[in-house]
Design an enzyme around this catalytic site. Structure first.
Site, PDB file in Angstrom:
ATOM      1  N   ARG A   1     -24.436  28.859  26.385  1.00 40.19           N
ATOM      2  CA  ARG A   1     -24.275  30.193  26.973  1.00 40.19           C
ATOM      3  C   ARG A   1     -24.811  30.221  28.400  1.00 40.19           C
ATOM      4  NH1 ARG A   1     -27.433  33.973  23.346  1.00 40.19           N
ATOM      5  NH2 ARG A   1     -28.716  32.128  23.279  1.00 40.19           N
TER       6      ARG A   1
ATOM      7  N   ASN B   1     -23.667  34.125  21.045  1.00 39.03           N
ATOM      8  CA  ASN B   1     -23.603  33.330  19.826  1.00 39.03           C
ATOM      9  C   ASN B   1     -23.079  34.195  18.684  1.00 39.03           C
ATOM     10  OD1 ASN B   1     -24.668  30.980  20.927  1.00 39.03           O
ATOM     11  ND2 ASN B   1     -26.753  31.422  20.285  1.00 39.03           N
TER      12      ASN B   1
END
Length: 93
Positions: free
Chosen positions: A21, A40
């Protein structure tokens, strides 16, 4: 290709716990002109939503599929839509 677009991508593979990320956000900021987030999901995937110039969204998608990401990407599924707005920057969720 200069119109704004919304890219929603679901990235599967070993993409959690490897900085995926963070690197997605860094690449979105480097490409420029993109807002959205990387998050996520409970099933182990990462969801990426990016809004901005269509060409820039395509560049981010190419990076997601490039093999130059942290971890291991086994596949990316994407959908395209009109931008909805509401993002101040590119966040990690």
């Amino acid at each position: 290709m200069n119109d704004d677009a919304r890219l929603t991508a679901w990235v599967r593979g070993r993409v959690q716990g490897v900085g995926f990320r963070w690197f997605t956000r860094a690449n979105a900021l480097e490409i420029g002109g993109l807002t959205g987030f990387a998050s996520n999901l409970e099933d182990g995937r990462v969801q990426v939503v990016a809004e901005g110039p269509s060409e820039n969204c395509h560049r981010l998608l190419e990076w997601l599929r490039s093999g130059d990401t942290p971890g291991r990407v086994d596949g990316v599924t994407e959908i395209w839509d009109a931008p909805r707005g509401g993002y101040d920057g590119f966040d990690i969720r």
